[in-house]
Design an enzyme around this catalytic site. Structure first.
Site, mmCIF file in Angstrom:
data_model
loop_
_atom_site.group_PDB
_atom_site.id
_atom_site.type_symbol
_atom_site.label_atom_id
_atom_site.label_comp_id
_atom_site.label_asym_id
_atom_site.label_seq_id
_atom_site.Cartn_x
_atom_site.Cartn_y
_atom_site.Cartn_z
ATOM 1 N N SER A 1 31.649 63.658 89.907
ATOM 2 C CA SER A 1 32.435 62.662 90.637
ATOM 3 C C SER A 1 33.711 63.312 91.132
ATOM 4 O O SER A 1 33.652 64.305 91.843
ATOM 5 C CB SER A 1 32.706 61.444 89.739
ATOM 6 O OG SER A 1 33.346 60.412 90.468
ATOM 7 N N HIS B 1 29.095 61.334 93.221
ATOM 8 C CA HIS B 1 29.674 60.096 93.737
ATOM 9 C C HIS B 1 30.414 60.391 95.040
ATOM 10 O O HIS B 1 31.262 61.283 95.094
ATOM 11 C CB HIS B 1 30.670 59.505 92.734
ATOM 12 C CG HIS B 1 30.069 59.206 91.399
ATOM 13 N ND1 HIS B 1 30.829 58.912 90.287
ATOM 14 C CD2 HIS B 1 28.778 59.135 90.982
ATOM 15 C CE1 HIS B 1 30.044 58.685 89.253
ATOM 16 N NE2 HIS B 1 28.786 58.823 89.654
ATOM 17 N N ASP C 1 29.788 57.671 83.920
ATOM 18 C CA ASP C 1 28.458 57.831 84.501
ATOM 19 C C ASP C 1 27.869 59.186 84.120
ATOM 20 O O ASP C 1 28.561 60.209 84.094
ATOM 21 C CB ASP C 1 28.534 57.716 86.025
ATOM 22 C CG ASP C 1 27.159 57.717 86.674
ATOM 23 O OD1 ASP C 1 26.244 57.089 86.114
ATOM 24 O OD2 ASP C 1 27.002 58.350 87.735
#
Length: 356
Positions: free
Chosen positions: A166, A193, A284
């Protein structure tokens, strides 16, 4: 509001209308104060030195210094957290976005393409939320590197590898992919992401730094060794029991979803699956990595020293999805060693490919 001082933001955009819009949207959040505005890259560098803002929102197509050049100067002279706010409709702007990430920007956010006032305000609230999150990230003017390579898991042999990242992920992915050989014997599946509209630009950018073939996966295609797969914008990437790539629309939350990707690898490949969680905010990828570990596969995560944001790797360690926090510089070698049969490591690569 608590007694903490407001987050000081510098807005950089050559359009007075857009600068006014950003200022109005950001200052609706009582936690944020816009302390300055710049309409070109040189002025942005000057104001960054003068005002020392906590966060800078940075356009890319600027007169004078362009966005990446301005960010490079800022990170050397007055380091700050930079969020790129760019129009995704322009390919040059998208490509400059990834140059900006290399220069030190933390996030890419597409400019609003809406006419409805409430949709615009919703976008503004999301932007303000990102600014507040980024304000908590330590300012890193130069990426820390480590040359220590953690020993690979003994006897490991995987047929597919998943990577989740991310905030700070695109530069980390560039470093990782640049060090992997063209004949990597497994496919790599990536859940990075990213804002809708930037995936193709990221694929083009990464293709320039690695000998591997980087592309957006097609639903139902068979995974091939030496290839790197990203999902379509707004979709999650996973693998079905037949070993075929599958795309599904995001159901909310981080997109693409790292837990979805890694859990599918664990389900389809079991102990022949591998996964790593890189730098990023939130949790995540941790549960998906745990699924791979429970299936007997290979798992590790990036260490704190080399992570831009240590949220996701920390979450993976806290739930015992892995015992290893490793420097980013070690990740390519660990992936490669995990893909090569132990009896082939001393003298040659051995055969690779996707299989159960």
């Amino acid at each position: 509001m608590n007694n903490r001082r407001p987050i000081r933001v510098l807005v950089v955009d050559d359009s007075p209308t857009m600068a006014n819009t950003l200022t109005a949207l950001l200052t609706e959040d009582p936690r944020i104060e816009v302390v300055g505005r710049a309409g070109d890259g040189n002025r942005a560098v000057q104001l960054a030195r003068l005002l020392r803002p906590d966060v800078i929102t940075m356009d890319l197509l600027l007169p004078g210094l362009d966005g990446p050049s301005a960010i490079t100067a800022i990170m050397s002279q007055a380091p700050a957290r930079v969020l790129v706010v760019s129009a995704v409709a322009e390919q040059r702007g998208v490509d400059l976005g990834f140059q900006a990430m290399s220069a030190g920007a933390l996030e890419l956010i597409g400019k609003p393409n809406v006419t409805n006032v409430e949709e615009l305000r919703r976008w503004g609230r999301d932007l303000a939320h990102s600014v507040c999150l980024m304000a908590e990230v330590p300012v890193i003017s130069r990426r820390q590197r480590a040359n220590v390579v953690t020993p690979p898991p003994i006897g490991a042999r995987v047929d597919v590898f998943g990577v989740v990242a991310s905030t700070g992920g695109p530069p980390a992915l560039a470093e990782l992919l640049s060090k992997l050989p063209k004949d990597l014997p497994v496919p790599l599946l990536i859940a990075q992401h990213i804002t809708v509209g930037f995936t193709q630009g990221m694929v083009r950018w990464l293709s320039q730094v690695t000998p591997l073939t980087v592309d957006v996966a097609r639903d139902g295609e068979r995974l091939e060794p030496g290839r790197v797969y990203f999902p379509l914008d707004g979709h999650d990437l996973l693998v079905d029991p037949a070993g075929l790539a599958r795309l599904q629309r995001s159901k909310g939350g981080p997109c693409p979803n790292g837990d979805v990707l890694l859990a599918s690898l664990a389900s389809s490949f079991g102990r022949r699956s591998g996964g790593v969680v890189l730098t990023g905010m939130g949790e995540d990828g941790a549960r998906g990595l745990l699924a791979i570990r429970k299936a007997g596969g290979v798992t590790f995560s990036q260490d704190e020293a080399t992570s831009v944001v240590y949220g996701m790797p920390r979450a993976a360690l806290e739930i015992h999805a892995t015992d290893q926090g490793v420097p980013l510089a070690s990740v390519p070698e660990l992936i490669l060693q995990s893909c090569i049969p132990p009896n082939f490591r001393a003298g040659g690569r051995g055969e690779g490919g996707v299989g159960r």
